[in-house]
Design a protein around this motif. Structure first.
Motif, PDB file in Angstrom:
ATOM      1  N   TRP A  12      -1.839  31.959  28.111  1.00 60.52           N
ATOM      2  CA  TRP A  12      -1.210  31.648  26.824  1.00 60.52           C
ATOM      3  C   TRP A  12      -1.527  30.217  26.395  1.00 60.52           C
ATOM      4  N   MET A  13      -1.595  29.295  27.337  1.00 56.94           N
ATOM      5  CA  MET A  13      -1.832  27.890  27.016  1.00 56.94           C
ATOM      6  C   MET A  13      -3.314  27.651  26.759  1.00 56.94           C
ATOM      7  N   ALA A  51      -4.540  22.425  30.116  1.00 53.11           N
ATOM      8  CA  ALA A  51      -3.439  23.300  29.725  1.00 53.11           C
ATOM      9  C   ALA A  51      -3.158  24.357  30.789  1.00 53.11           C
ATOM     10  N   GLY A  52      -4.164  25.118  31.172  1.00 49.25           N
ATOM     11  CA  GLY A  52      -3.984  26.187  32.143  1.00 49.25           C
ATOM     12  C   GLY A  52      -5.236  26.399  32.955  1.00 49.25           C
ATOM     13  N   LEU A  53      -5.061  27.034  34.089  1.00 53.60           N
ATOM     14  CA  LEU A  53      -6.181  27.308  34.997  1.00 53.60           C
ATOM     15  C   LEU A  53      -6.947  28.548  34.563  1.00 53.60           C
ATOM     16  N   PRO A  54      -8.227  28.614  34.923  1.00 51.49           N
ATOM     17  CA  PRO A  54      -8.961  29.870  34.738  1.00 51.49           C
ATOM     18  C   PRO A  54      -8.319  30.983  35.576  1.00 51.49           C
ATOM     19  N   THR A  55      -8.476  32.201  35.140  1.00 49.87           N
ATOM     20  CA  THR A  55      -7.860  33.348  35.805  1.00 49.87           C
ATOM     21  C   THR A  55      -8.216  33.422  37.283  1.00 49.87           C
ATOM     22  N   SER A  56      -9.456  33.114  37.620  1.00 52.01           N
ATOM     23  CA  SER A  56      -9.874  33.208  39.030  1.00 52.01           C
ATOM     24  C   SER A  56      -9.043  32.295  39.929  1.00 52.01           C
ATOM     25  N   TYR A  57      -8.595  31.171  39.425  1.00 57.08           N
ATOM     26  CA  TYR A  57      -7.739  30.270  40.207  1.00 57.08           C
ATOM     27  C   TYR A  57      -6.320  30.838  40.295  1.00 57.08           C
ATOM     28  N   LEU A  98      -1.803  19.279  35.088  1.00 53.74           N
ATOM     29  CA  LEU A  98      -1.928  20.700  34.772  1.00 53.74           C
ATOM     30  C   LEU A  98      -0.625  21.135  34.103  1.00 53.74           C
ATOM     31  N   LEU A  99      -0.678  21.313  32.796  1.00 50.43           N
ATOM     32  CA  LEU A  99       0.531  21.571  32.020  1.00 50.43           C
ATOM     33  C   LEU A  99       1.224  22.880  32.385  1.00 50.43           C
ATOM     34  N   ALA A 100       0.480  23.955  32.588  1.00 51.93           N
ATOM     35  CA  ALA A 100       1.084  25.271  32.853  1.00 51.93           C
ATOM     36  C   ALA A 100       1.957  25.265  34.098  1.00 51.93           C
ATOM     37  N   GLU A 101       1.685  24.371  35.037  1.00 51.53           N
ATOM     38  CA  GLU A 101       2.457  24.305  36.281  1.00 51.53           C
ATOM     39  C   GLU A 101       3.242  22.999  36.411  1.00 51.53           C
TER      40      GLU A 101
END
Length: 175
Positions: A12-13, A51-57, A98-101
């Protein structure tokens, strides 16, 4: 369920969230602080807000310990990608948010890391985290930059009469 919520949050981010967290005018002031700092030592400092990590992470996160390892791995990946490891004196420092976390990671190259114990880095991270949770983003990042600069001045000072040598860009990266 927690894993799916985490994945959703990271997807989302986007970079717009990073730009809202650190608006252009704040990014310019922080870049000026980095420039002023680097005039006093031989190190290179980069500030990155993701903002956010790639899905693989995200898919590798199963618990809090795995999250910490993944955030560290991502910060190390950015450290290499930004060529902070490739500075003349091996004393680059990455400040990674890392904003998402709501995660913070500092990565220091070997020229500085051998002089600064992990507890000193953790203390800076803790103070920055406190300021960020209080909504004091610019003040917290400014304080962290000042503390990193003090470490660099102590362990990697610019020589007398040495011309300022800026190896890497000073701007804040917001991705």
């Amino acid at each position: 369920m927690k894993r799916w919520w985490r994945l959703f949050r990271h997807r989302w981010m986007d970079p717009g969230d990073s730009r809202r967290a650190v608006p252009d005018d704040m990014a310019e002031r922080l870049a000026a602080r980095v420039r002023a700092s680097e005039a006093r030592h031989t190190g290179e400092v980069r500030l990155l807000v993701e903002a956010g990590l790639p899905t693989s992470y995200v898919l590798r996160v199963h618990n809090d310990a795995a999250l910490a390892a993944v955030v560290r791995e991502r910060a190390l990946a950015w450290f290499g990608r930004l060529r902070l490891w490739d500075t003349e004196h091996n004393n680059g420092v990455l400040i990674y948010l890392l904003l998402a976390e709501n995660a913070i990671e500092f990565v220091a190259d070997r020229g500085l890391a051998r002089h600064v114990p992990p507890s000193a880095w953790q203390a800076i991270v803790d103070r920055l985290g406190t300021r960020l949770r209080a909504g004091e983003v610019e003040d917290g990042l400014t304080q962290a930059l000042e503390e990193v600069s003090a470490l660099l001045v102590m362990h990697c000072p610019a020589g007398p009469g040495a011309p300022a040598h800026n190896e890497l860009p000073d701007e804040v990266l917001r991705v």
